[in-house]
Design an enzyme around this catalytic site. Structure first.
Site, PDB file in Angstrom:
ATOM      1  N   GLY A  76       0.777  -1.239   0.000  1.00  0.00           N
ATOM      2  CA  GLY A  76       0.000   0.000   0.000  1.00  0.00           C
ATOM      3  C   GLY A  76       0.805   1.283   0.000  1.00  0.00           C
ATOM      4  N   SER A  77       2.012   1.255  -0.575  1.00  0.00           N
ATOM      5  CA  SER A  77       2.769   2.517  -0.594  1.00  0.00           C
ATOM      6  C   SER A  77       2.140   3.526  -1.567  1.00  0.00           C
ATOM      7  CB  SER A  77       4.236   2.271  -0.922  1.00  0.00           C
ATOM      8  OG  SER A  77       4.423   1.877  -2.255  1.00  0.00           O
TER       9      SER A  77
ATOM     10  N   ARG B 213     -15.225 -15.618  -9.758  1.00  0.00           N
ATOM     11  CA  ARG B 213     -14.806 -14.238  -9.932  1.00  0.00           C
ATOM     12  C   ARG B 213     -16.028 -13.315  -9.926  1.00  0.00           C
ATOM     13  NH1 ARG B 213      -9.508 -12.954 -11.402  1.00  0.00           N
ATOM     14  NH2 ARG B 213      -8.745 -15.014 -11.850  1.00  0.00           N
TER      15      ARG B 213
ATOM     16  N   ARG C 238      -5.622  -8.878  -8.313  1.00  0.00           N
ATOM     17  CA  ARG C 238      -6.626  -9.761  -8.920  1.00  0.00           C
ATOM     18  C   ARG C 238      -6.935  -9.274 -10.317  1.00  0.00           C
ATOM     19  NH1 ARG C 238      -7.113 -14.501  -7.366  1.00  0.00           N
ATOM     20  NH2 ARG C 238      -9.262 -14.821  -7.970  1.00  0.00           N
TER      21      ARG C 238
ATOM     22  N   LEU D  48      -9.491  -8.538 -13.167  1.00  0.00           N
ATOM     23  CA  LEU D  48     -10.907  -8.167 -13.122  1.00  0.00           C
ATOM     24  C   LEU D  48     -11.575  -8.575 -14.432  1.00  0.00           C
ATOM     25  CD1 LEU D  48     -10.258  -4.680 -11.536  1.00  0.00           C
ATOM     26  CD2 LEU D  48     -11.420  -6.606 -10.410  1.00  0.00           C
TER      27      LEU D  48
ATOM     28  N   ASN E  61      -5.367   2.539 -12.973  1.00  0.00           N
ATOM     29  CA  ASN E  61      -4.365   1.617 -12.432  1.00  0.00           C
ATOM     30  C   ASN E  61      -2.995   2.265 -12.546  1.00  0.00           C
ATOM     31  OD1 ASN E  61      -3.251  -0.945 -11.559  1.00  0.00           O
ATOM     32  ND2 ASN E  61      -2.646  -1.327 -13.683  1.00  0.00           N
TER      33      ASN E  61
ATOM     34  N   HIS F 195       1.019   1.075 -13.058  1.00  0.00           N
ATOM     35  CA  HIS F 195       1.825  -0.078 -13.472  1.00  0.00           C
ATOM     36  C   HIS F 195       3.290   0.372 -13.571  1.00  0.00           C
ATOM     37  CE1 HIS F 195       2.678  -3.924 -15.360  1.00  0.00           C
ATOM     38  NE2 HIS F 195       3.433  -3.275 -16.215  1.00  0.00           N
TER      39      HIS F 195
ATOM     40  N   ASP G 205      -3.386  -4.404 -18.217  1.00  0.00           N
ATOM     41  CA  ASP G 205      -2.382  -3.349 -18.377  1.00  0.00           C
ATOM     42  C   ASP G 205      -2.509  -2.627 -19.719  1.00  0.00           C
ATOM     43  OD1 ASP G 205      -1.358  -3.911 -15.846  1.00  0.00           O
ATOM     44  OD2 ASP G 205       0.016  -5.420 -16.624  1.00  0.00           O
TER      45      ASP G 205
ATOM     46  N   GLU H 244       6.315   6.540  -8.990  1.00  0.00           N
ATOM     47  CA  GLU H 244       4.896   6.142  -8.869  1.00  0.00           C
ATOM     48  C   GLU H 244       4.197   7.037  -7.848  1.00  0.00           C
ATOM     49  OE1 GLU H 244       3.970   1.933  -8.469  1.00  0.00           O
ATOM     50  OE2 GLU H 244       5.945   1.402  -9.236  1.00  0.00           O
TER      51      GLU H 244
END
Ligand code: GRF
Length: 190
Positions: A14-15, A67, A93, A95, A109, A111, A147, A176
């Site tokens: 969780g950074s 799922r 996970r 999706l 997201n 990446h 991605d 990031e």
């Protein structure tokens, strides 16, 4: 001006969540975190949410038969939270297309590569093995293919001689933490 309501989905350290918590602590920042959801119990990201007094929940995918059943519960929690934007931050996970399409343009997201290069896992190892001179990170809108999706912002870093996956990961991670809040700001102010 009303602040954009964020839900942050995590699976671990969780950074990146922390970088969003820190950004949102500034009353001038145009977003706030209304919910943190982890699919893994007892992770550090949940402690970060607790420290910041943010409502957090565990939705453990292992408790669901499919799922779709997992995502139905996730959707209900996200709807309840009132989130405008869902931020994946180390959420591990995959999706379904149904989930991704339901949140189209409201799901982003981060990446750790210069997408569209180096999708998937073990990015830093692959970047070093390929002898790349640069790597970086990308915040993007999520589309059903992993991605992929429209890029919101990127940062580039050099790959240094002697880099290991860990040293490169640390250099990328520092970026990031800068670009994720920037991407959220950009969306909130659009
Ligand atoms: C980050 O490198 C992110 O880009 C990737 O997973 C890692 C999560 O780290 N998707 P953290 O949990 O935010 O510290």
């Amino acid at each position: 001006m009303a602040r954009l309501k964020l839900a942050v989905l995590i699976s671990g350290r969780g950074s990146n969540l922390q970088s969003l918590i820190d950004a949102c602590a500034d009353p001038e920042f145009p977003a706030e975190i209304v919910s943190v959801i982890s699919n893994v119990p007892d992770v550090q990201g949940l402690e970060r949410a607790a420290m910041a007094d943010i409502s957090a929940a565990v939705i453990d995918h292992r408790n669901f038969d499919s799922r779709e059943a997992f995502e139905a519960t996730l959707n209900a929690a996200l709807d309840d939270s009132g989130a405008d934007l869902v931020c994946l931050a180390g959420f591990m996970r995959l999706l379904t297309a149904e989930f991704v399409n339901r949140w189209r343009d409201r799901l982003i997201n981060i990446h750790p590569s210069l997408l569209p290069d180096y999708k998937g896992l073990h990015v830093h190892e692959r970047v070093i093995a390929a002898g790349e001179a640069f790597s970086g990170c990308t915040v993007h809108y999520v589309r059903p293919d992993m991605d992929s999706g429209p890029i919101i912002t990127q940062a580039k870093v050099p790959v240094e001689p002697g880099d290991t996956a860990d040293t490169l990961a640390a250099r990328v991670l520092a970026q990031e933490h800068i670009i994720y809040p920037e991407a959220v700001r950009q969306i909130a102010e659009a």
